[in-house]
Scaffold this motif. Sequence first.
Motif, PDB file in Angstrom:
ATOM      1  N   ASP A   1      -2.370  -4.559   0.739  1.00 24.26           N
ATOM      2  CA  ASP A   1      -3.225  -3.720   1.162  1.00 24.26           C
ATOM      3  C   ASP A   1      -2.486  -2.385   1.605  1.00 24.26           C
ATOM      4  N   PHE A   2      -1.663  -2.598   2.174  1.00 21.53           N
ATOM      5  CA  PHE A   2      -0.550  -1.489   2.506  1.00 21.53           C
ATOM      6  C   PHE A   2      -0.333  -0.272   1.096  1.00 21.53           C
ATOM      7  N   GLU A   3       0.117  -1.215   0.353  1.00 19.06           N
ATOM      8  CA  GLU A   3       0.731  -0.722  -0.875  1.00 19.06           C
ATOM      9  C   GLU A   3      -0.567   0.060  -1.669  1.00 19.06           C
ATOM     10  N   LYS A   4      -1.956  -0.519  -1.596  1.00 14.01           N
ATOM     11  CA  LYS A   4      -3.252   0.015  -2.308  1.00 14.01           C
ATOM     12  C   LYS A   4      -3.390   1.412  -1.359  1.00 14.01           C
ATOM     13  N   SER A   5      -3.042   1.450  -0.033  1.00 20.16           N
ATOM     14  CA  SER A   5      -3.506   2.368   0.349  1.00 20.16           C
ATOM     15  C   SER A   5      -2.578   3.675   0.056  1.00 20.16           C
TER      16      SER A   5
ATOM     17  N   SER B   1      11.088  -4.190  -2.769  1.00 17.91           N
ATOM     18  CA  SER B   1       9.989  -4.735  -3.649  1.00 17.91           C
ATOM     19  C   SER B   1       8.602  -3.736  -3.648  1.00 17.91           C
ATOM     20  N   SER B   2       8.378  -3.632  -2.351  1.00 12.73           N
ATOM     21  CA  SER B   2       6.975  -2.403  -2.449  1.00 12.73           C
ATOM     22  C   SER B   2       7.345  -1.119  -2.729  1.00 12.73           C
ATOM     23  N   PHE B   3       8.708  -0.667  -2.582  1.00 16.42           N
ATOM     24  CA  PHE B   3       9.083   0.518  -3.086  1.00 16.42           C
ATOM     25  C   PHE B   3       9.089   0.658  -4.597  1.00 16.42           C
ATOM     26  N   ILE B   4       9.473  -0.384  -5.365  1.00 19.16           N
ATOM     27  CA  ILE B   4       9.630  -0.535  -6.768  1.00 19.16           C
ATOM     28  C   ILE B   4       8.088  -0.468  -7.373  1.00 19.16           C
ATOM     29  N   ARG B   5       7.219  -1.201  -6.568  1.00 24.20           N
ATOM     30  CA  ARG B   5       5.814  -1.380  -7.303  1.00 24.20           C
ATOM     31  C   ARG B   5       5.196   0.104  -7.091  1.00 24.20           C
TER      32      ARG B   5
END
Length: 244
Positions: free
Chosen positions: A227-231, A176-180
């Motif tokens: 937060d991790f994805e925002k970074s 999911s994070s990878f897709i985003r």
Amino acid sequence: MDEKKLYGNWYFWKEIIGYPMMLYYWIKGDKIRKMLSQRIEKAKLKAEQITLTQKNKNEFLIEYENLDNFFSFHFKEIDQSRNHNFQEKIDYCLQQYKKESSKHLNSSNLMILQGNFLSGAENTLFLYFVLDKKVKREIRLSDIMIGENSSKIFIEFLKDKKFIDENHNLLVDQKSSFIRVHRFLKDNHIINPDFQDITIIEAMENEYNTNFDKGTFSRAITIKPNDFEKSLYEELSKILNIKY
């Protein structure tokens, strides 16, 4: 497929030959899954020796389309679905084999079915491996990203973050994070926004050698980044000149 075409005419003498052969396989302990695995590996090795040209590519495509055996009938049917990986397609074919074998108690038909299934699998998968890797799977990230070096920069970024290995194989479980992350690139016109999600999914599958089904993709892009994805977005913004 047509049973008469698959099994041919029945003769009593086939039973005399068939039973010892069936006993041999039972005593030897070779299960159909094991024998199929051996045929798959044989097909892979054979396919790796092929140098694909425009001429033989078209010939292989015609041959693949014209395949008409028990395995190819079911494999090509399930292969049309993008929601199944290779092993799931093989499992589906094995299920169909078991269903068909349960209909027959005479040894000759069981031996014919087994032989047809295994030889058909080898022939079908040889063509599949040749064509799937070198013809069907053409679109990649470089085809959907804007900017001459964008895909190279992004791939190196993913390698540095240990998201993918040197062969671009996906290393993380959290898709999911990878897709985003990819959606972020589309929203900021690094991935061409003119491409539909299904095309982006196809490019991701080809690039990272894994499956991203439409349901997971659709759900993932509706969730707000953590937060991790925002970074990650901030880092990508700097290296890809995105205003974030």
